[in-house]
Design an enzyme around this catalytic site. Structure first.
Site, short mmCIF file in Angstrom:
data_model
loop_
_atom_site.label_atom_id
_atom_site.label_comp_id
_atom_site.label_asym_id
_atom_site.label_seq_id
_atom_site.Cartn_x
_atom_site.Cartn_y
_atom_site.Cartn_z
N MET A 36 132.10 13.98 41.26
CA MET A 36 130.77 13.38 41.11
C MET A 36 130.90 12.05 40.35
SD MET A 36 128.01 16.41 40.89
CE MET A 36 128.14 16.79 39.17
N GLY A 37 132.09 11.48 40.35
CA GLY A 37 132.30 10.19 39.71
C GLY A 37 132.46 10.31 38.20
N HIS A 40 137.66 10.47 34.90
CA HIS A 40 138.43 10.48 33.65
C HIS A 40 139.85 10.97 33.97
CE1 HIS A 40 137.72 14.75 33.88
NE2 HIS A 40 136.39 14.56 33.85
N HIS A 43 140.28 13.89 36.37
CA HIS A 43 140.19 13.57 37.79
C HIS A 43 141.47 12.87 38.26
CE1 HIS A 43 135.69 13.36 36.86
NE2 HIS A 43 135.76 14.27 37.79
N LYS A 155 139.73 23.74 35.27
CA LYS A 155 138.70 23.71 34.21
C LYS A 155 137.44 24.43 34.67
CE LYS A 155 136.27 19.87 33.56
NZ LYS A 155 134.86 20.25 33.82
O1 PAF Z 1 133.32 19.66 40.26
C1 PAF Z 1 132.55 18.76 40.65
O2 PAF Z 1 132.66 17.60 40.26
C2 PAF Z 1 131.47 19.10 41.67
O3 PAF Z 1 130.93 20.36 41.44
C3 PAF Z 1 131.92 18.95 43.12
C4 PAF Z 1 133.02 19.94 43.47
C5 PAF Z 1 132.41 17.53 43.37
C6 PAF Z 1 130.75 19.21 44.08
O4 PAF Z 1 129.70 18.32 43.86
#
Ligand code: PAF
Length: 198
Positions: A36-37, A40, A43, A155
């Site tokens: 979801m952007g 960090h 990710h 996580k």
């Molecule tokens: O973990 C996330 O960031 C969200 O739940 C995901 C998997 C991108 C779905 O919107």
């Protein structure tokens, strides 16, 4: 890809499908990191693992409205697309997929995917709509990206288990890979919502 090159930014399902089909036709494996952007180090660890084990990395950046309850933080959720694209450039991501809410949920959209067994307890007890929204958007994202290896952080363990079950139950052509949690020195797990903490 040359590290100086920008990732290709894709906004539509049709363009994404065309691109990932082309990659698979060349016999290359697509790695997919849904986010979801507000990217960090957690990710970026997913991206690193995807880069090391697949041939072409797609990162989606989509703040999914359907996984937020009516009193949750949808409006405040950090949106940092420019910085996210820059982080993806530095990490040699091939495609950043960032659809609009209208592209993801066109007028009249009314289907929901649910995994009631795994959505009911733990976090689901306090967030009754959350996991239905996650299962639905991840199904859509998997259909849009097509067969791939998809990388999720351990996580969000309940989310990881739910997605693994969904993929198994619905025979999706996706291999789900769980990646270890990245933590601050004091042990706090990295999360986009840590930006809310003092
Ligand atoms: O973990 C996330 O960031 C969200 O739940 C995901 C998997 C991108 C779905 O919107």
């Amino acid at each position: 890809m040359n590290r100086e090159e920008m990732p290709l930014i894709i906004r539509t399902r049709a363009e994404l499908r065309e691109k990932t089909r082309e990659i698979r036709r060349e016999g290359r494996v697509v790695g997919f990191v849904p986010t979801m952007g507000a990217l960090h180090r957690g990710h970026m660890e997913l991206v690193e693992v995807a880069r090391a084990t697949t041939d072409f990395v797609v990162v989606s950046v989509f703040v999914n409205p359907t996984q937020f309850g009516p009193t949750e933080d949808l409006d405040q959720y950090p949106r940092t697309l420019e910085a996210d694209v820059e982080a993806c450039r530095k990490a040699s991501v091939d495609v950043v997929y960032s659809p609009s809410a209208e592209e993801m949920y066109p007028n009249g959209f009314s289907t929901e995917v649910s995994v009631p067994d795994l959505a009911a307890g733990l976090c689901g007890k306090f967030r009754p709509v959350h996991f239905g929204g996650v299962a639905t958007v991840v199904t859509k994202l998997f259909n849009q990206v097509g067969p791939c290896q998809a990388f999720f952080g351990r996580k969000d363990f309940q989310q990881l288990k739910l997605i693994q079950r969904m993929v198994r139950d619905l025979d999706m052509e996706v291999e789900v890979v769980g990646v270890p949690t990245v933590r601050e020195e004091d042990g706090l797990a990295l999360s986009s919502r840590n930006a809310y903490l003092a």
